[in-house]
Design an enzyme around this catalytic site. Structure first.
Site, PDB file in Angstrom:
ATOM      1  CG  HIS A 132      -9.965  -3.008   8.858  1.00 57.38           C
ATOM      2  ND1 HIS A 132      -9.462  -3.919   9.522  1.00 57.38           N
ATOM      3  CD2 HIS A 132     -11.324  -3.673   9.211  1.00 57.38           C
ATOM      4  CE1 HIS A 132      -9.915  -4.950  10.065  1.00 57.38           C
ATOM      5  NE2 HIS A 132     -11.251  -4.837   9.843  1.00 57.38           N
ATOM      6  CG  ASN A 148      -2.075  -1.052   1.020  1.00 54.21           C
ATOM      7  OD1 ASN A 148      -2.932  -0.624   0.347  1.00 54.21           O
ATOM      8  ND2 ASN A 148      -1.939  -2.240   1.605  1.00 54.21           N
ATOM      9  CG  ASP A 202      -8.506  -2.432  12.390  1.00 56.36           C
ATOM     10  OD1 ASP A 202      -7.585  -1.473  11.840  1.00 56.36           O
ATOM     11  OD2 ASP A 202      -8.168  -3.586  12.480  1.00 56.36           O
TER      12      ASP A 202
HETATM   13  C1  GRF Z   1      -3.368  -4.602   4.429  1.00 52.23           C
HETATM   14  O1  GRF Z   1      -4.050  -5.999   3.998  1.00 52.23           O
HETATM   15  C2  GRF Z   1      -3.854  -4.025   5.444  1.00 52.23           C
HETATM   16  O2  GRF Z   1      -5.326  -3.893   5.323  1.00 52.23           O
HETATM   17  C3  GRF Z   1      -3.571  -4.455   6.651  1.00 52.23           C
HETATM   18  O3  GRF Z   1      -2.344  -4.814   6.446  1.00 52.23           O
HETATM   19  C4  GRF Z   1      -2.005  -5.014   5.100  1.00 52.23           C
HETATM   20  C5  GRF Z   1      -0.735  -4.331   4.883  1.00 52.23           C
HETATM   21  O4  GRF Z   1      -0.382  -4.821   3.687  1.00 52.23           O
HETATM   22  N1  GRF Z   1      -3.762  -3.658   7.877  1.00 52.23           N
HETATM   23  P1  GRF Z   1       1.115  -4.070   2.894  1.00 52.23           P
HETATM   24  O5  GRF Z   1       2.116  -3.885   3.938  1.00 52.23           O
HETATM   25  O6  GRF Z   1       0.726  -2.604   2.651  1.00 52.23           O
HETATM   26  O7  GRF Z   1       1.621  -4.765   1.778  1.00 52.23           O
END
Ligand code: GRF
Length: 202
Positions: free
Chosen positions: A114, A14, A155
């Protein structure tokens, strides 16, 4: 410019989506001032370095070992971030629940991702738990939310954007994870646009 700090604990996909969006001009006026990781091995650190964004590694463990509190950790991290003129905090897979010692420095300006719908599967392994609940017939679909973080609730908070994610009978857990992550990457950027880039806001 609106300077944001992006907080990570792991893979950082992300984070990557957000940094790409900034570089592609999809979040006008937004600048990634800093990435914070509380885990040394987080792959997202390498992603930040690749994008030329400064990284602070700031683990809780030394505080715990020294008998210092989570609130002290939170206050110190807030001070580091504030010194860089950051006004928005973006939790992108950040595995630490902030106390008011952090949140009070950024009222209504902490945003969290979340991988489930509002009020469902808070905490870790939200995708796995949704998958299991689907297998038991307890849910028909899951989703993704981006929400503000007003307090120490896990969350929960005012929802900025949300999207339903389908689960199909033939899905493996990996299929569902892949589908959810694709939605996360798009929805997180959309949420940041709505919070930070819409005229009159941010
Ligand atoms: C995501 O699925 C987010 O929703 C959760 O942890 C994960 C993080 O993924 N809280 P990344 O580190 O961004 O790949």
């Amino acid at each position: 410019m609106t300077r944001i700090a992006i907080l990570i604990s792991g893979f950082g996909s992300n984070l990557e989506a957000i940094l790409n969006a900034i570089e592609e001009g999809k979040l006008p006026g937004v600048e990634a001032a800093l990435v914070v990781s509380n885990r040394r091995e987080a792959y997202g650190i390498q992603r930040a370095v690749k994008h030329g964004v400064p990284v602070v590694y700031f683990p809780l463990a030394p505080y715990t070992k020294a008998g210092r509190s989570r609130r002290e950790y939170d206050a110190d991290l807030a001070a580091i971030i504030r010194a860089l003129d950051v006004t928005w905090i973006v939790q992108a897979g950040w595995m630490h629940v902030f106390s008011s010692a952090f949140l009070d420095h950024f009222p209504s300006r902490v945003v969290n991702l979340h991988p489930a719908l509002p009020g469902t599967f808070p905490g870790t392994h939200g995708i796995e738990r949704a998958y299991e609940a689907y297998q038991k017939g307890e849910i028909e679909h899951t989703g993704v939310i981006v929400h503000l973080v007003p307090d120490e609730g896990v969350d929960v908070g005012p929802v900025v954007v949300q999207e339903v994610v389908e689960i199909h009978p033939e899905d493996s857990l990996d299929d569902l994870k892949t589908r959810i992550h694709a939605v996360e990457h798009r929805l997180f950027v959309q949420a940041l646009y709505e919070l930070l880039c819409k005229p009159g806001l941010g």
